[in-house]
Motif scaffolding. Structure first.
Motif, PDB file in Angstrom:
ATOM      1  N   TYR A  15       0.650  -1.213  -0.040  1.00 44.94           N
ATOM      2  CA  TYR A  15       0.230   0.098  -0.180  1.00 44.94           C
ATOM      3  C   TYR A  15       0.875   1.522  -0.294  1.00 44.94           C
ATOM      4  O   TYR A  15       0.687   2.397  -0.450  1.00 44.94           O
ATOM      5  CB  TYR A  15      -1.081  -0.393   1.347  1.00 44.94           C
ATOM      6  N   VAL A  18       1.805   2.042  -3.519  1.00 47.44           N
ATOM      7  CA  VAL A  18       0.755   2.659  -4.051  1.00 47.44           C
ATOM      8  C   VAL A  18       0.360   3.844  -4.066  1.00 47.44           C
ATOM      9  O   VAL A  18       0.750   5.056  -5.350  1.00 47.44           O
ATOM     10  CB  VAL A  18      -0.837   2.181  -3.999  1.00 47.44           C
ATOM     11  N   THR A  19       0.618   4.705  -2.307  1.00 44.70           N
ATOM     12  CA  THR A  19       0.803   5.666  -2.282  1.00 44.70           C
ATOM     13  C   THR A  19       2.158   6.566  -2.835  1.00 44.70           C
ATOM     14  O   THR A  19       2.010   8.081  -3.037  1.00 44.70           O
ATOM     15  CB  THR A  19       0.471   6.339  -0.826  1.00 44.70           C
ATOM     16  N   ARG A  20       3.336   6.148  -2.596  1.00 44.48           N
ATOM     17  CA  ARG A  20       4.332   6.920  -3.082  1.00 44.48           C
ATOM     18  C   ARG A  20       3.892   6.800  -5.546  1.00 44.48           C
ATOM     19  O   ARG A  20       4.561   7.515  -5.735  1.00 44.48           O
ATOM     20  CB  ARG A  20       5.574   5.855  -2.865  1.00 44.48           C
ATOM     21  N   LEU A  21       3.233   5.818  -5.303  1.00 45.81           N
ATOM     22  CA  LEU A  21       3.195   6.171  -7.022  1.00 45.81           C
ATOM     23  C   LEU A  21       2.408   6.946  -7.504  1.00 45.81           C
ATOM     24  O   LEU A  21       2.454   8.410  -8.500  1.00 45.81           O
ATOM     25  CB  LEU A  21       2.736   4.522  -7.639  1.00 45.81           C
ATOM     26  N   GLN A  22       1.289   7.050  -5.709  1.00 43.30           N
ATOM     27  CA  GLN A  22       0.318   8.446  -6.773  1.00 43.30           C
ATOM     28  C   GLN A  22       0.806   9.608  -6.567  1.00 43.30           C
ATOM     29  O   GLN A  22       0.607  10.595  -7.205  1.00 43.30           O
ATOM     30  CB  GLN A  22      -0.789   8.100  -5.476  1.00 43.30           C
ATOM     31  N   ASP A  23       1.430   9.552  -5.157  1.00 42.53           N
ATOM     32  CA  ASP A  23       2.901  11.283  -5.106  1.00 42.53           C
ATOM     33  C   ASP A  23       3.680  11.929  -6.331  1.00 42.53           C
ATOM     34  O   ASP A  23       3.797  12.718  -6.348  1.00 42.53           O
ATOM     35  CB  ASP A  23       3.776  10.503  -3.717  1.00 42.53           C
ATOM     36  N   LEU A  26       0.886   9.109 -10.530  1.00 38.44           N
ATOM     37  CA  LEU A  26       0.237   8.609 -10.940  1.00 38.44           C
ATOM     38  C   LEU A  26      -1.196   8.437 -10.158  1.00 38.44           C
ATOM     39  O   LEU A  26      -1.497   6.909  -9.481  1.00 38.44           O
ATOM     40  CB  LEU A  26       0.753   6.734 -11.020  1.00 38.44           C
ATOM     41  N   GLU A  27      -1.999   8.887 -10.173  1.00 35.52           N
ATOM     42  CA  GLU A  27      -3.092   9.460  -8.767  1.00 35.52           C
ATOM     43  C   GLU A  27      -3.782   8.698  -9.423  1.00 35.52           C
ATOM     44  O   GLU A  27      -5.045   8.033  -7.849  1.00 35.52           O
ATOM     45  CB  GLU A  27      -4.036  11.071  -8.742  1.00 35.52           C
ATOM     46  N   ASP A  28      -3.938   8.450 -10.683  1.00 36.90           N
ATOM     47  CA  ASP A  28      -4.907   6.415 -10.928  1.00 36.90           C
ATOM     48  C   ASP A  28      -4.646   5.717 -10.618  1.00 36.90           C
ATOM     49  O   ASP A  28      -5.411   4.460 -10.792  1.00 36.90           O
ATOM     50  CB  ASP A  28      -5.834   7.023 -11.584  1.00 36.90           C
ATOM     51  N   ILE A  29      -3.946   5.461 -10.325  1.00 41.36           N
ATOM     52  CA  ILE A  29      -3.077   4.184 -10.109  1.00 41.36           C
ATOM     53  C   ILE A  29      -3.828   3.311  -8.411  1.00 41.36           C
ATOM     54  O   ILE A  29      -4.337   4.052  -7.891  1.00 41.36           O
ATOM     55  CB  ILE A  29      -1.551   3.859  -9.586  1.00 41.36           C
ATOM     56  N   ALA A  30      -4.129   1.455  -9.006  1.00 41.34           N
ATOM     57  CA  ALA A  30      -4.898   1.725  -7.377  1.00 41.34           C
ATOM     58  C   ALA A  30      -4.536   0.635  -7.042  1.00 41.34           C
ATOM     59  O   ALA A  30      -3.543  -0.372  -8.061  1.00 41.34           O
ATOM     60  CB  ALA A  30      -6.381   1.149  -8.368  1.00 41.34           C
TER      61      ALA A  30
END
Length: 102
Positions: A15, A18-23, A26-30
């Protein structure tokens, strides 16, 4: 490639990745798309995992890149750069020919 690059910076659990990728944009990554990548990378020997006890619940499974994973990252970055160069060239309009005056 992005997962390996982030793990090169620091070990992470799913998880958190996921948050690092969003940061990084990549905001839409699940989470549902990251965990299969981690499973495949571990199966292929590119990452290894270890458990860390958590005071907030069950132990977390952390991932870190192996030497093979870091080599894969280098190869993937080269391939990405080559692809990026081709795409940039293809998207760059050709120079306009200079008009010749007689």
């Amino acid at each position: 490639m992005l997962v390996l690059a982030l793990l090169r910076e620091s070990d992470s659990y799913g998880y958190e990745l996921v948050t690092r990728l969003q940061d990084v944009g990549l905001e839409d990554i699940a989470a549902g798309s990251v965990y299969p990548v981690l499973t495949r990378l571990e199966r292929d020997g590119d990452v290894e995992s270890y458990l860390v006890q958590s005071s907030a619940g069950p132990a977390r499974k952390y991932y870190r890149p192996t030497a093979a994973g870091l080599q894969r990252l280098v190869a993937q970055r080269r391939a990405w750069q080559a692809l990026s160069d081709v795409v940039t060239l293809a998207l760059t309009p050709p120079p306009h020919p200079k008009e010749h005056r007689s």
